[in-house]
Write a protein that holds these residues in place. Structure first.
Motif, PDB file in Angstrom:
ATOM      1  N   PRO A   1     -17.592  47.882 -40.358  1.00 18.80           N
ATOM      2  CA  PRO A   1     -17.783  47.372 -38.996  1.00 18.80           C
ATOM      3  C   PRO A   1     -16.770  46.276 -38.682  1.00 18.80           C
ATOM      4  O   PRO A   1     -16.473  45.416 -39.521  1.00 18.80           O
ATOM      5  CB  PRO A   1     -19.208  46.816 -39.033  1.00 18.80           C
ATOM      6  CG  PRO A   1     -19.870  47.527 -40.179  1.00 18.80           C
ATOM      7  CD  PRO A   1     -18.800  47.712 -41.188  1.00 18.80           C
TER       8      PRO A   1
ATOM      9  N   LEU B   1     -14.041  42.729 -23.946  1.00 18.37           N
ATOM     10  CA  LEU B   1     -14.450  44.067 -24.363  1.00 18.37           C
ATOM     11  C   LEU B   1     -14.319  45.026 -23.188  1.00 18.37           C
ATOM     12  O   LEU B   1     -14.646  44.680 -22.055  1.00 18.37           O
ATOM     13  CB  LEU B   1     -15.908  44.066 -24.834  1.00 18.37           C
ATOM     14  CG  LEU B   1     -16.258  43.188 -26.033  1.00 18.37           C
ATOM     15  CD1 LEU B   1     -17.764  43.208 -26.273  1.00 18.37           C
ATOM     16  CD2 LEU B   1     -15.503  43.644 -27.274  1.00 18.37           C
TER      17      LEU B   1
ATOM     18  N   GLU C   1     -19.814  53.671 -30.701  1.00 19.57           N
ATOM     19  CA  GLU C   1     -18.404  54.034 -30.847  1.00 19.57           C
ATOM     20  C   GLU C   1     -17.473  52.842 -30.742  1.00 19.57           C
ATOM     21  O   GLU C   1     -16.261  52.945 -30.945  1.00 19.57           O
ATOM     22  CB  GLU C   1     -18.007  55.084 -29.819  1.00 19.57           C
ATOM     23  CG  GLU C   1     -18.017  54.616 -28.376  1.00 19.57           C
ATOM     24  CD  GLU C   1     -19.357  54.729 -27.685  1.00 19.57           C
ATOM     25  OE1 GLU C   1     -19.384  54.652 -26.441  1.00 19.57           O
ATOM     26  OE2 GLU C   1     -20.397  54.888 -28.378  1.00 19.57           O
ATOM     27  N   GLY C   2     -18.025  51.675 -30.402  1.00 19.46           N
ATOM     28  CA  GLY C   2     -17.235  50.469 -30.281  1.00 19.46           C
ATOM     29  C   GLY C   2     -16.678  50.283 -28.892  1.00 19.46           C
ATOM     30  O   GLY C   2     -16.865  51.101 -27.989  1.00 19.46           O
TER      31      GLY C   2
ATOM     32  N   ARG D   1     -10.902  49.255 -31.738  1.00 21.18           N
ATOM     33  CA  ARG D   1     -12.254  49.015 -31.243  1.00 21.18           C
ATOM     34  C   ARG D   1     -13.030  48.073 -32.158  1.00 21.18           C
ATOM     35  O   ARG D   1     -12.846  48.083 -33.375  1.00 21.18           O
ATOM     36  CB  ARG D   1     -13.002  50.345 -31.091  1.00 21.18           C
ATOM     37  CG  ARG D   1     -12.432  51.195 -29.971  1.00 21.18           C
ATOM     38  CD  ARG D   1     -13.172  52.509 -29.803  1.00 21.18           C
ATOM     39  NE  ARG D   1     -12.667  53.209 -28.626  1.00 21.18           N
ATOM     40  CZ  ARG D   1     -13.184  53.113 -27.419  1.00 21.18           C
ATOM     41  NH1 ARG D   1     -14.268  52.377 -27.209  1.00 21.18           N
ATOM     42  NH2 ARG D   1     -12.671  53.767 -26.391  1.00 21.18           N
ATOM     43  N   VAL D   2     -13.892  47.291 -31.536  1.00 20.46           N
ATOM     44  CA  VAL D   2     -14.785  46.410 -32.278  1.00 20.46           C
ATOM     45  C   VAL D   2     -16.219  46.857 -32.008  1.00 20.46           C
ATOM     46  O   VAL D   2     -16.505  47.520 -31.003  1.00 20.46           O
ATOM     47  CB  VAL D   2     -14.590  44.938 -31.883  1.00 20.46           C
ATOM     48  CG1 VAL D   2     -13.141  44.527 -32.075  1.00 20.46           C
ATOM     49  CG2 VAL D   2     -15.014  44.684 -30.444  1.00 20.46           C
ATOM     50  N   HIS D   3     -17.121  46.504 -32.904  1.00 16.96           N
ATOM     51  CA  HIS D   3     -18.491  46.999 -32.833  1.00 16.96           C
ATOM     52  C   HIS D   3     -19.499  45.930 -32.423  1.00 16.96           C
ATOM     53  O   HIS D   3     -20.620  46.258 -32.026  1.00 16.96           O
ATOM     54  CB  HIS D   3     -18.862  47.632 -34.181  1.00 16.96           C
ATOM     55  CG  HIS D   3     -17.914  48.731 -34.548  1.00 16.96           C
ATOM     56  ND1 HIS D   3     -16.877  48.542 -35.427  1.00 16.96           N
ATOM     57  CD2 HIS D   3     -17.823  50.003 -34.101  1.00 16.96           C
ATOM     58  CE1 HIS D   3     -16.183  49.672 -35.532  1.00 16.96           C
ATOM     59  NE2 HIS D   3     -16.731  50.563 -34.744  1.00 16.96           N
TER      60      HIS D   3
ATOM     61  N   THR E   1     -15.578  48.986 -22.317  1.00 15.00           N
ATOM     62  CA  THR E   1     -16.374  50.121 -22.776  1.00 15.00           C
ATOM     63  C   THR E   1     -15.904  51.440 -22.172  1.00 15.00           C
ATOM     64  O   THR E   1     -16.504  52.484 -22.426  1.00 15.00           O
ATOM     65  CB  THR E   1     -17.859  49.921 -22.445  1.00 15.00           C
ATOM     66  OG1 THR E   1     -18.021  49.841 -21.023  1.00 15.00           O
ATOM     67  CG2 THR E   1     -18.388  48.655 -23.089  1.00 15.00           C
TER      68      THR E   1
ATOM     69  N   VAL F   1     -22.490  52.396 -38.481  1.00 16.39           N
ATOM     70  CA  VAL F   1     -21.578  52.085 -37.385  1.00 16.39           C
ATOM     71  C   VAL F   1     -20.405  51.278 -37.933  1.00 16.39           C
ATOM     72  O   VAL F   1     -20.603  50.229 -38.565  1.00 16.39           O
ATOM     73  CB  VAL F   1     -22.294  51.285 -36.280  1.00 16.39           C
ATOM     74  CG1 VAL F   1     -21.301  50.829 -35.213  1.00 16.39           C
ATOM     75  CG2 VAL F   1     -23.391  52.127 -35.660  1.00 16.39           C
ATOM     76  N   GLY F   2     -19.188  51.735 -37.673  1.00 12.02           N
ATOM     77  CA  GLY F   2     -18.016  51.018 -38.123  1.00 12.02           C
ATOM     78  C   GLY F   2     -16.796  51.910 -38.138  1.00 12.02           C
ATOM     79  O   GLY F   2     -16.845  53.088 -37.746  1.00 12.02           O
TER      80      GLY F   2
ATOM     81  N   ALA G   1     -21.726  46.142 -29.051  1.00 19.72           N
ATOM     82  CA  ALA G   1     -21.030  47.219 -28.349  1.00 19.72           C
ATOM     83  C   ALA G   1     -21.757  48.546 -28.573  1.00 19.72           C
ATOM     84  O   ALA G   1     -22.636  48.649 -29.439  1.00 19.72           O
ATOM     85  CB  ALA G   1     -19.592  47.311 -28.847  1.00 19.72           C
TER      86      ALA G   1
END
Length: 351
Positions: A113, A291, A43-44, A72-74, A293, A101-102, A40
């Motif tokens: 993350p 997902l 920002e996830g 949100r997931v990364h 975005t 990132v996380g 992703a």
């Protein structure tokens, strides 16, 4: 064939802005397995999931319940290796943390993350039962995703999580597809096809998911000669063909809530059931992640349009996985069983 629709530039999940895909696999010395990472933006992305098979192997799916905290997931990890293969997600978690990132949980650089994962059963497809993806292979798939150019189509066939895949006794694999809706919204899918059911109609030898084709995306793929269908004898049953699971990710740039993302994942299973028959059996752990975005929530009408497209996109992704796969020590491919189905216009195999 659908005439009034169009694919994105890559006809892949990477047509959804901000998403990248990387594969890593091992195929020698008893190995035939791998891992795929859908990465992703930093920002996830808002995540959802729907598990339909009776034998799933998953990580962080409870977190995607709309009642729970994290939005949100990364990254999402799809992997071979059955339960052992969940270790691959750890390598991705550490790579993301190294990159800062996380989910922030403390001071500078202190983040966790969020990396949901699902696995399919491909044990012993290369000969060694314990030759399974680990954190190192997960990190390699992350590296491939991070290095991929924006919008690049990921390789299809016997790569990544689909390296040792089977579907109905023939070689499965990984495939991807996309659709651009009339309002410009993009819907994409990536499938790792390893089902107990068949991806091929036993009456005609056609790939089920190819019936949803948009334009000429399958390059002139056609029904094979009757003699090839008769020689095939139909889908396999039992043995290694009963150790399965189809897993995947669908995505859109339409902004969604977690609940809407969960509904998107659930609707994608309609496409899985079109592409693999039967699906969601007692020996499958069929799982689809979703997902978004964009920034949600989505209004009803645009969300309905995305739901209307996602099943067909997932079915097409599954078909690309099957037609792109090559022969391996574990199975013959669709291409070698049905050579008459392929015209000279069909692209070379990516694996």
């Amino acid at each position: 064939m659908v005439e009034d629709r169009r694919t994105g530039p890559a006809n892949a999940i990477t047509d959804v802005r901000g998403l990248r895909v990387g594969h890593a696999q091992r195929t020698a010395d008893g190995w035939r397995t791998g891992t795929t990472v859908v990465l992703a933006p930093p920002e996830g992305a808002v995540g959802g999931v729907d598990v339909r098979g009776a034998a799933p192997g998953t990580r962080e799916t409870d977190l995607l319940d709309p009642r729970n905290l994290v939005e949100r997931v990364h990254a999402v990890v799809l992997s071979g290796g059955s339960a052992f293969g969940l270790d691959a997600a750890g390598g991705v978690v550490h790579r993301l943390a190294d990159a800062g990132v996380g989910l922030p949980v403390g001071g500078p650089g202190e983040c966790v993350p969020i990396v949901p994962a699902a696995v399919l059963f491909d044990l012993k497809r290369g000969g060694d039962f314990r030759a399974v993806p680990d954190a190192e292979l997960g990190a390699a798939a992350y590296d491939a995703a991070a290095a991929a150019p924006a919008g690049a189509a990921p390789p299809a066939g016997a790569v990544g999580a689909g390296t040792g895949a089977l579907v109905g006794g023939i070689a499965g694999g990984v495939g991807s597809a996309s659709e651009v809706l009339a309002d410009g919204t993009v819907v994409g899918a990536l499938a790792a096809v390893n089902g107990a059911g068949s991806a091929v109609d036993p009456r005609t030898g056609e790939v089920y998911g190819s019936w949803e084709a948009v334009g000429g995306e399958f390059g002139g793929l056609r029904a094979p000669d009757a003699g090839e269908v008769a020689a095939w004898g139909g889908p396999a049953e039992g043995g290694l063909a009963a150790q399965n699971t189809t897993i995947g990710v669908v995505a859109t740039d339409l902004g969604l809530t977690k609940a809407q993302a969960g509904k998107l994942a659930a609707t994608a299973h309609d496409g899985l059931a079109r592409a693999v028959r039967p699906a969601h059996t007692m020996v499958d752990g069929d799982t689809v992640f979703a997902l978004s975005t964009g920034e949600g929530p989505a209004a009803l009408e645009p969300f309905q349009r995305v739901l209307g497209a996602v099943a067909e996109v997932f079915a097409r992704a599954a078909a690309h996985a099957v037609v792109a796969a090559g022969d391996g020590p574990h199975a013959r491919s669709y291409r070698s069983l049905f050579p008459s189905a392929f015209s000279s216009a069909f692209p070379d195999r990516a694996d």
